[in-house]
Write a protein that holds these residues in place. Sequence first.
Motif, PDB file in Angstrom:
ATOM      1  N   TYR A   1       7.172   2.055  -7.787  1.00  0.00           N
ATOM      2  CA  TYR A   1       7.386   0.646  -7.449  1.00  0.00           C
ATOM      3  C   TYR A   1       6.958  -0.267  -8.583  1.00  0.00           C
ATOM      4  O   TYR A   1       7.541  -1.341  -8.776  1.00  0.00           O
ATOM      5  CB  TYR A   1       6.651   0.311  -6.145  1.00  0.00           C
ATOM      6  N   ARG A   2       5.962   0.144  -9.325  1.00  0.00           N
ATOM      7  CA  ARG A   2       5.564  -0.653 -10.484  1.00  0.00           C
ATOM      8  C   ARG A   2       6.709  -0.744 -11.501  1.00  0.00           C
ATOM      9  O   ARG A   2       6.981  -1.808 -12.062  1.00  0.00           O
ATOM     10  CB  ARG A   2       4.320  -0.038 -11.139  1.00  0.00           C
ATOM     11  N   GLN A   3       7.410   0.354 -11.701  1.00  0.00           N
ATOM     12  CA  GLN A   3       8.535   0.360 -12.630  1.00  0.00           C
ATOM     13  C   GLN A   3       9.761  -0.326 -12.043  1.00  0.00           C
ATOM     14  O   GLN A   3      10.519  -0.974 -12.766  1.00  0.00           O
ATOM     15  CB  GLN A   3       8.880   1.801 -13.019  1.00  0.00           C
TER      16      GLN A   3
ATOM     17  N   ILE B   1       6.413  -7.959 -10.664  1.00  0.00           N
ATOM     18  CA  ILE B   1       5.366  -8.097  -9.651  1.00  0.00           C
ATOM     19  C   ILE B   1       4.014  -7.756 -10.281  1.00  0.00           C
ATOM     20  O   ILE B   1       3.869  -6.766 -11.003  1.00  0.00           O
ATOM     21  CB  ILE B   1       5.626  -7.163  -8.453  1.00  0.00           C
ATOM     22  N   SER B   2       3.006  -8.559  -9.994  1.00  0.00           N
ATOM     23  CA  SER B   2       1.669  -8.330 -10.549  1.00  0.00           C
ATOM     24  C   SER B   2       1.107  -6.985 -10.090  1.00  0.00           C
ATOM     25  O   SER B   2       1.254  -6.591  -8.923  1.00  0.00           O
ATOM     26  CB  SER B   2       0.723  -9.446 -10.112  1.00  0.00           C
ATOM     27  N   ASP B   3       0.465  -6.288 -11.008  1.00  0.00           N
ATOM     28  CA  ASP B   3      -0.142  -4.998 -10.683  1.00  0.00           C
ATOM     29  C   ASP B   3      -1.183  -5.129  -9.573  1.00  0.00           C
ATOM     30  O   ASP B   3      -1.484  -4.143  -8.878  1.00  0.00           O
ATOM     31  CB  ASP B   3      -0.810  -4.392 -11.919  1.00  0.00           C
ATOM     32  N   SER B   4      -1.750  -6.299  -9.405  1.00  0.00           N
ATOM     33  CA  SER B   4      -2.782  -6.487  -8.390  1.00  0.00           C
ATOM     34  C   SER B   4      -2.242  -6.340  -6.969  1.00  0.00           C
ATOM     35  O   SER B   4      -3.019  -6.184  -6.021  1.00  0.00           O
ATOM     36  CB  SER B   4      -3.425  -7.873  -8.541  1.00  0.00           C
TER      37      SER B   4
ATOM     38  N   VAL C   1       0.843  -1.192   0.000  1.00  0.00           N
ATOM     39  CA  VAL C   1       0.000   0.000   0.000  1.00  0.00           C
ATOM     40  C   VAL C   1       0.879   1.244   0.000  1.00  0.00           C
ATOM     41  O   VAL C   1       1.849   1.334   0.764  1.00  0.00           O
ATOM     42  CB  VAL C   1      -0.924   0.013   1.233  1.00  0.00           C
ATOM     43  N   PHE C   2       0.540   2.217  -0.840  1.00  0.00           N
ATOM     44  CA  PHE C   2       1.297   3.469  -0.946  1.00  0.00           C
ATOM     45  C   PHE C   2       0.354   4.651  -0.774  1.00  0.00           C
ATOM     46  O   PHE C   2      -0.860   4.531  -0.938  1.00  0.00           O
ATOM     47  CB  PHE C   2       2.005   3.544  -2.302  1.00  0.00           C
ATOM     48  N   THR C   3       0.935   5.817  -0.468  1.00  0.00           N
ATOM     49  CA  THR C   3       0.113   6.982  -0.154  1.00  0.00           C
ATOM     50  C   THR C   3      -0.073   7.935  -1.324  1.00  0.00           C
ATOM     51  O   THR C   3      -0.874   8.864  -1.229  1.00  0.00           O
ATOM     52  CB  THR C   3       0.713   7.767   1.028  1.00  0.00           C
ATOM     53  N   THR C   4       0.675   7.741  -2.424  1.00  0.00           N
ATOM     54  CA  THR C   4       0.553   8.641  -3.577  1.00  0.00           C
ATOM     55  C   THR C   4       0.589   7.848  -4.877  1.00  0.00           C
ATOM     56  O   THR C   4       1.198   6.773  -4.946  1.00  0.00           O
ATOM     57  CB  THR C   4       1.699   9.672  -3.611  1.00  0.00           C
ATOM     58  N   PRO C   5      -0.033   8.381  -5.937  1.00  0.00           N
ATOM     59  CA  PRO C   5       0.032   7.712  -7.238  1.00  0.00           C
ATOM     60  C   PRO C   5       1.462   7.579  -7.753  1.00  0.00           C
ATOM     61  O   PRO C   5       1.817   6.577  -8.370  1.00  0.00           O
ATOM     62  CB  PRO C   5      -0.799   8.627  -8.150  1.00  0.00           C
ATOM     63  N   GLY C   6       2.301   8.613  -7.496  1.00  0.00           N
ATOM     64  CA  GLY C   6       3.683   8.561  -7.952  1.00  0.00           C
ATOM     65  C   GLY C   6       4.468   7.433  -7.321  1.00  0.00           C
ATOM     66  O   GLY C   6       5.316   6.811  -7.978  1.00  0.00           O
ATOM     67  N   ALA C   7       4.213   7.154  -6.044  1.00  0.00           N
ATOM     68  CA  ALA C   7       4.899   6.057  -5.363  1.00  0.00           C
ATOM     69  C   ALA C   7       4.473   4.707  -5.933  1.00  0.00           C
ATOM     70  O   ALA C   7       5.298   3.803  -6.099  1.00  0.00           O
ATOM     71  CB  ALA C   7       4.621   6.114  -3.863  1.00  0.00           C
ATOM     72  N   VAL C   8       3.186   4.575  -6.234  1.00  0.00           N
ATOM     73  CA  VAL C   8       2.710   3.331  -6.863  1.00  0.00           C
ATOM     74  C   VAL C   8       3.437   3.112  -8.182  1.00  0.00           C
ATOM     75  O   VAL C   8       3.925   2.007  -8.465  1.00  0.00           O
ATOM     76  CB  VAL C   8       1.184   3.385  -7.094  1.00  0.00           C
ATOM     77  N   GLU C   9       3.521   4.158  -9.006  1.00  0.00           N
ATOM     78  CA  GLU C   9       4.185   4.034 -10.302  1.00  0.00           C
ATOM     79  C   GLU C   9       5.676   3.770 -10.141  1.00  0.00           C
ATOM     80  O   GLU C   9       6.257   2.992 -10.911  1.00  0.00           O
ATOM     81  CB  GLU C   9       3.956   5.308 -11.117  1.00  0.00           C
TER      82      GLU C   9
END
Length: 428
Positions: free
Chosen positions: A196-198, A203-206, A186-194
Amino acid sequence: MDSELDSHALNKVLLIAFHYPPVNVSSGIQRTLAFSRYLPDSGWQPIVLSAHPRAYPFVSDQQLRDIPQGMLVKRAFALDSARHFSIKGRYLDILALPDRWVSWLLGGVISGLKLVRSQKPAVIWSTYPIATAHLIGLVLQRLTGLPWVADFRDAMLDDVYPAPGARRRCHAWLERKVVEACSAAVFTTPGAVELYRQRYPYISDSKWHLIPNGFNEDIFEEVEIESKKNLESSEQKPFLLLHSGVLYPSERDPQPFFDAISELKNEGKISSKRLCVVLRATGHDELYQPVLDRLDINDVVTLAGGISYREALSEMLSADGLLIFQASNCNHQIPAKIYEYFRAQRPIFALTDNQGDTAKALLEAGQGSIVALDNKDAIKAGLDDFLQKVRAGEEVGVTKEAAQRYSRRAFSADLGEVLYKVSCSNKE
């Protein structure tokens, strides 16, 4: 003191958090405290595993009353290497890997296992930026097989933190282990999600989830009532522009802001009779006070000491405008205080990159006074314009209705859904 918890809840979750009352920090405790307070509304009964208060640099009993009555809180053995293991201010690097509270690991694991056996939680949850919390979560997940939700209030690695060396290597290793082993991150901002996704494309996006920080409506309503009782006429008072919280020299450098204030004062556009800038609890007053002295702006800018959480909220409510500082190297972060600013409903003047998550959150909330943190001329023009618009009633704060989308109660319900999903997946 540990307290007993009723055993009738349908689901239990073990919350592992270093920051929990009585630690005295500006915003670090509010996220876990709110989750422990509101998760029962979503069918989850929290059990809190925290550190012994001796490990905290500062303690206060001011928010102990916000811990839900009957909450089981286990405070495991922990020490601070910088205070308890240092000799003449120095201590072995290994005693600060992954952080200064690594001594909490053993006590946390032992206490955690006892809580798992006695309370039988369905899910484990841990929260960073104290890395040892995730290390405890990782060990408990491996020993118990329970699903684990890893909460990242900040990224464990960014371009400049930690500095190159053993701690950075340790953080990199632990971060990878955490994202691979946890059931949800779980992350607190959209930028942090992106980010870690990159960083972990395999790792699955789910696994990635967004649950922002927010404000506690119950506490705000309490403070609001008291503030109205103590309301004084402000007709003859200067415009109060407030920043509440730490001003990091690199990530929130106020030097260009100070320069802009100096020039506006010299040009006669501001004065101590018209403007009072309060920088509350900067954490670096010793760095900034000489600058204020040199620029001769002590009469306009005040470095104020720390106050209690409720007093800080009350001060936000009484301010005429609120300040945000955030550098472009933190574009994937949003200061937690911004949501309290929204709820305070005061106009916001933001010094940040207009491409970052902070600026995007401000714009979504209807706050458009945004200038670059490192651009003195832009700050100067933007601040002059902001002050004129607020005085003319053309610049207003976030409406109470719009602010409600950022309540911690609502975000706790989002966490409840994540907990439900990972607990169900574990049963399949």
